[in-house]
Design a protein around this motif. Structure first.
Motif, short mmCIF file in Angstrom:
data_model
loop_
_atom_site.label_atom_id
_atom_site.label_comp_id
_atom_site.label_asym_id
_atom_site.label_seq_id
_atom_site.Cartn_x
_atom_site.Cartn_y
_atom_site.Cartn_z
N GLY A 130 0.82 -1.18 0.00
CA GLY A 130 0.00 0.00 0.00
C GLY A 130 0.87 1.25 0.00
N PHE A 131 0.35 2.28 -0.60
CA PHE A 131 1.06 3.56 -0.70
C PHE A 131 0.28 4.65 0.01
N HIS A 132 0.97 5.47 0.77
CA HIS A 132 0.37 6.64 1.40
C HIS A 132 0.55 7.80 0.44
N LEU A 133 -0.50 8.11 -0.31
CA LEU A 133 -0.42 9.15 -1.32
C LEU A 133 -0.66 10.52 -0.71
N LYS A 134 0.16 11.47 -1.14
CA LYS A 134 0.06 12.85 -0.64
C LYS A 134 0.75 13.78 -1.63
N ALA A 135 0.55 15.07 -1.43
CA ALA A 135 1.20 16.06 -2.27
C ALA A 135 2.70 16.02 -2.04
N ILE A 136 3.46 16.07 -3.13
CA ILE A 136 4.92 16.11 -3.00
C ILE A 136 5.50 17.36 -3.67
N GLY A 137 4.63 18.24 -4.16
CA GLY A 137 5.08 19.50 -4.76
C GLY A 137 5.64 19.35 -6.16
N ALA A 138 5.42 18.20 -6.78
CA ALA A 138 5.92 17.97 -8.14
C ALA A 138 5.10 16.86 -8.78
N SER A 139 5.13 16.79 -10.10
CA SER A 139 4.58 15.64 -10.80
C SER A 139 5.68 14.61 -10.92
N ALA A 140 5.36 13.37 -10.60
CA ALA A 140 6.39 12.34 -10.60
C ALA A 140 5.80 10.98 -10.91
N ASN A 141 6.64 10.12 -11.45
CA ASN A 141 6.32 8.71 -11.63
C ASN A 141 6.99 7.94 -10.51
N ILE A 142 6.27 6.96 -9.98
CA ILE A 142 6.80 6.12 -8.92
C ILE A 142 6.80 4.69 -9.45
N LEU A 143 7.97 4.13 -9.64
CA LEU A 143 8.10 2.74 -10.08
C LEU A 143 8.57 1.92 -8.89
N PHE A 144 7.96 0.76 -8.71
CA PHE A 144 8.35 -0.07 -7.59
C PHE A 144 8.58 -1.51 -8.05
N SER A 145 9.51 -2.15 -7.37
CA SER A 145 9.93 -3.49 -7.72
C SER A 145 9.87 -4.39 -6.49
N VAL A 146 9.71 -5.69 -6.75
CA VAL A 146 9.82 -6.71 -5.72
C VAL A 146 11.15 -7.40 -5.97
N CYS A 147 11.97 -7.48 -4.93
CA CYS A 147 13.31 -8.03 -5.08
C CYS A 147 13.54 -9.18 -4.11
N GLY A 186 2.54 20.25 -8.32
CA GLY A 186 3.47 21.30 -8.63
C GLY A 186 3.52 22.31 -7.51
N PRO A 187 4.28 23.37 -7.69
CA PRO A 187 4.46 24.35 -6.62
C PRO A 187 3.18 25.09 -6.24
N LEU A 188 2.18 25.15 -7.13
CA LEU A 188 0.93 25.84 -6.82
C LEU A 188 -0.14 24.90 -6.28
N GLU A 189 0.20 23.64 -6.12
CA GLU A 189 -0.76 22.63 -5.68
C GLU A 189 -1.15 22.83 -4.22
N MET A 190 -2.44 22.67 -3.95
CA MET A 190 -2.90 22.72 -2.57
C MET A 190 -2.44 21.45 -1.85
N PRO A 191 -2.16 21.52 -0.55
CA PRO A 191 -1.77 20.31 0.17
C PRO A 191 -2.92 19.30 0.21
N TRP A 192 -2.60 18.04 0.05
CA TRP A 192 -3.59 16.98 0.16
C TRP A 192 -2.88 15.72 0.61
N GLU A 193 -3.66 14.80 1.15
CA GLU A 193 -3.13 13.50 1.50
C GLU A 193 -4.29 12.57 1.80
N PHE A 194 -4.13 11.31 1.41
CA PHE A 194 -5.17 10.32 1.67
C PHE A 194 -5.14 9.89 3.13
N ASP A 195 -6.31 9.51 3.63
CA ASP A 195 -6.39 9.04 5.01
C ASP A 195 -6.27 7.52 5.10
N ARG A 196 -6.04 6.86 3.96
CA ARG A 196 -5.83 5.40 3.94
C ARG A 196 -4.87 5.07 2.80
N LEU A 197 -4.36 3.87 2.84
CA LEU A 197 -3.37 3.47 1.84
C LEU A 197 -4.03 3.13 0.51
#
Length: 186
Positions: A1-18, A37-48
């Motif tokens: 599960g991922f805790h999604l929230k504002a990070i101030g940028a647009s980004a791709n997140i790639l994840f691997s199982v090793c 982006g820099p003008l984005e309002m703060p946000w974050e999910f309350d669940r994964l």
């Protein structure tokens, strides 16, 4: 599960199982995008946000039940890359966690169908012809300015430039990019 929230940028997140034993190997388990982006309002999910990696665990010889074993020979790795190509530090984003959900049984031979109620976004590839016609009509009304909600320009302004909202005395984009499926539906 991922805790999604504002990070101030647009980004791709790639994840691997090793595998972390003598059979050391990694397999790409998936990816997601976070827009902002820099003008984005703060946000974050309350669940994964859940992302199923079961097939990838099996591909490297790890049984899903092994997630309960603290000595199981696997780990998750992830990399964040901003849209401009900059690799972001892992501390920008919370590390993913393992969520085990046991199987609920099978319904072999049972007919299945999708039900989308109010507030549920139905997968676009599963829309009926009537639903496609309804969607096209709604978009046409918005583009022509015949909508009771917002017209096309107002929707565009709410989601970008020029910023139409204010937060702590600073002009920001009004859209909270808090949906995990944001890139797909937006």
């Amino acid at each position: 599960g991922f805790h999604l929230k504002a990070i101030g940028a647009s980004a791709n997140i790639l994840f691997s199982v090793c595998r972390s034993d003598a059979k050391s190997s990694c397999v790409l388990a998936g990816g997601l995008a976070v827009l902002g982006g820099p003008l984005e309002m703060p946000w974050e999910f309350d669940r994964l946000f859940k992302y199923d990696i079961t097939p990838k665990l099996r591909a490297i010889g790890i049984a899903p039940e092994d997630v309960f074993d603290s000595q199981a020979p696997f780990r998750l790795s992830y990399q964040l890359t901003a849209i401009n190509g900059t690799v972001l530090p892992q501390s920008t984003f919370s590390p993913p966690t393992i969520i085990f959900e046991p199987a609920a049984g099978t319904n072999q031979g049972a007919e299945t169908f999708d039900v989308a109620g109010k507030g549920v976004r139905k997968e676009v590839s599963r829309l009926s012809n009537a639903e496609i016609d309804s969607l096209r009509g709604a978009l046409r009304r918005v583009q022509n300015g015949d909508s009771d909600f917002m017209n096309y320009d107002e929707v565009a302004q709410a989601h970008g430039y020029p910023p139409q909202c204010e937060l702590n005395g600073k002009a920001v984009a009004c859209c909270e990019h808090g949906m995990a499926s944001f890139p797909q539906w937006h």
